[in-house]
Design an enzyme around this catalytic site. Structure first.
Site, short mmCIF file in Angstrom:
data_model
loop_
_atom_site.label_atom_id
_atom_site.label_comp_id
_atom_site.label_asym_id
_atom_site.label_seq_id
_atom_site.Cartn_x
_atom_site.Cartn_y
_atom_site.Cartn_z
N GLY A 45 0.81 -1.22 0.00
CA GLY A 45 0.00 0.00 0.00
C GLY A 45 0.84 1.26 0.00
N CYS A 46 1.90 1.27 0.80
CA CYS A 46 2.76 2.45 0.89
C CYS A 46 3.55 2.67 -0.39
CB CYS A 46 3.69 2.33 2.09
SG CYS A 46 2.77 2.31 3.66
N THR A 47 3.96 1.58 -1.03
CA THR A 47 4.66 1.69 -2.31
C THR A 47 3.71 2.25 -3.37
OG1 THR A 47 6.15 -0.11 -1.75
CG2 THR A 47 5.90 0.40 -4.10
#
EC number: 1.11.1.24
Length: 150
Positions: A45-47
């Site tokens: 998700g953060c990527t």
């Protein structure tokens, strides 16, 4: 206490991905800024979120805005994350969660995961929009819409 719309963003200082001291007063109050807090480098998700901000970074720049990502990852981790995904914006290491607390970003998933929250600040340093959602795909779109409407 959580920041709310109309509040002036507090000053803060953190190390960036190049291990240099970043002072918020160098940008906040000078131009619009998107500050997004995210849980952890290299997670799916953060990527995705970081790459969405990367892919639209020039749009933010065209509107005179700067993008800043903040997590509690180390500067070294930020450097690897920025290099691997060619991130053109500032990543800050909030290892003590001091800035996260100043902004009132709460943990998610029963308090186990650092929260994902985006703040849009106008050129005067005033908070004009705050968005909290674990869904990483919505943050960039909402922030860009707010910047376009400024």
């Amino acid at each position: 206490m959580a920041l709310k719309r109309g509040d002036i963003i507090p000053n803060f200082s953190l190390k960036d991905q190049n291990n240099e001291e970043f002072d918020s007063s160098s940008i906040i109050g000078q131009k619009p800024v998107i500050i997004y807090f995210y849980p952890k480098n290299f997670t799916p998700g953060c990527t995705k979120e970081a790459c969405q901000f990367r892919d639209t970074y020039q749009d933010f720049q065209d509107y005179g805005a700067e993008v800043i990502g903040i997590s509690n990852d180390s500067q070294k981790s930020h450097q690897k994350f920025a290099q691997k995904h060619e991130l053109p914006f500032i990543l800050l290491s909030d290892s003590q969660n001091k800035v996260r607390k100043k902004f009132g970003v709460k943990k998610s998933l029963l308090g186990m995961v650092p929260g994902r929250e985006t703040f849009v600040v106008d050129k005067n340093g005033q908070l004009i929009y705050r968005f909290n959602s674990l869904d990483a795909s919505k943050h960039m779109k909402k922030a860009l819409k707010v910047i376009k409407d400024l």
